[in-house]
Design a protein around this motif. Sequence first.
Motif, short mmCIF file in Angstrom:
data_model
loop_
_atom_site.label_atom_id
_atom_site.label_comp_id
_atom_site.label_asym_id
_atom_site.label_seq_id
_atom_site.Cartn_x
_atom_site.Cartn_y
_atom_site.Cartn_z
N GLU A 58 -43.16 24.49 -14.66
CA GLU A 58 -44.58 25.11 -15.01
C GLU A 58 -45.72 24.07 -15.45
O GLU A 58 -46.46 24.05 -14.44
CB GLU A 58 -43.99 26.03 -16.57
CG GLU A 58 -45.88 27.03 -16.40
CD GLU A 58 -45.50 28.06 -15.75
OE1 GLU A 58 -44.81 28.51 -15.35
OE2 GLU A 58 -46.51 28.20 -15.54
N LEU A 60 -46.52 20.79 -13.73
CA LEU A 60 -46.73 20.84 -12.82
C LEU A 60 -47.84 22.09 -11.95
O LEU A 60 -48.60 21.72 -11.47
CB LEU A 60 -45.17 20.14 -12.32
CG LEU A 60 -45.29 19.38 -10.65
CD1 LEU A 60 -46.34 17.82 -11.17
CD2 LEU A 60 -44.09 19.12 -10.11
N ALA A 61 -47.19 22.90 -12.13
CA ALA A 61 -47.54 24.19 -11.20
C ALA A 61 -49.33 24.38 -11.60
O ALA A 61 -49.97 24.75 -11.35
CB ALA A 61 -46.77 25.22 -11.60
N LEU A 62 -49.19 24.34 -12.99
CA LEU A 62 -50.51 24.99 -13.59
C LEU A 62 -51.92 23.54 -13.28
O LEU A 62 -52.82 23.61 -13.27
CB LEU A 62 -50.41 24.82 -15.30
CG LEU A 62 -49.38 25.58 -15.86
CD1 LEU A 62 -49.74 25.83 -17.54
CD2 LEU A 62 -51.02 27.02 -15.49
#
Lengths: 99, 146
Positions: A58, A60-62
């Motif tokens: 999460e 990294l994805a943000l």
Amino acid sequence: MKVLILISMLFTVSCTHLSSVSQTSIPAKKGKVVKAEVDNNIFFFFNFSNSYLDAINEKLALQCENGKISGILTKHESITYFPIIYHKTRVTAQGYCNE
Amino acid sequence: MKYLILLMLFSSCAIVHHVQVGDIESKKNYVRMPFEMKVSETGVDFREAGKLAQVVANNQAGNQIKQIADIIALFQMGPMTGNPVFNEKYADGLAKSIYTKCPSGNITGLVMIRETAKYPIVSGEIMKIKGFCLQKKTKRKNKRKS
């Protein structure tokens, strides 16, 4: 005195171990670098949960909401600060964000 | 000494062996729905079992059990993570079963974690997969009351 110095030397040495590394396909067009890191402090080898790892995806994805993160290098390290007493495990993921 | 060994044997621990983060994709008009799945198998530490037997049983029987444990351990060579398991195919169906969590197949951001939950003699050899399933955003229609 010599024994005291020897013991203090033994407890002030520190080292880092690399437990595992993985790399996904690196894109030809590299975008901005994104990086996420999670770690866990371990005292006297007592570690009952690895849930600290759950956040890395999460995190990294943000950093790349409307794009694709590829070329991700994942490192899993174990760091010994004071032998037996205090250790740390750290997982780092670094990749390129193409928007 | 006996109590110290017993104390050490009855400790438990969570050990991470390997972590891998896969590519993460985001699409417009899609939301990332996180999912997680796990498979595990019981592992056995024969050396630890031998040590415990030495402490609990009398000297002669303890030594015999330790010798058997050492012989079994000799047959389990090669690089490995965690303790040996009796069914080595326990993680084979993991890739297929991801589709049960995300039937659309729009899967991204897979994180693979290999870990061990260690208990005295036995352990849980765990494979955990976390990821995102991309699902289309549904538009909300605001109905006006007439």
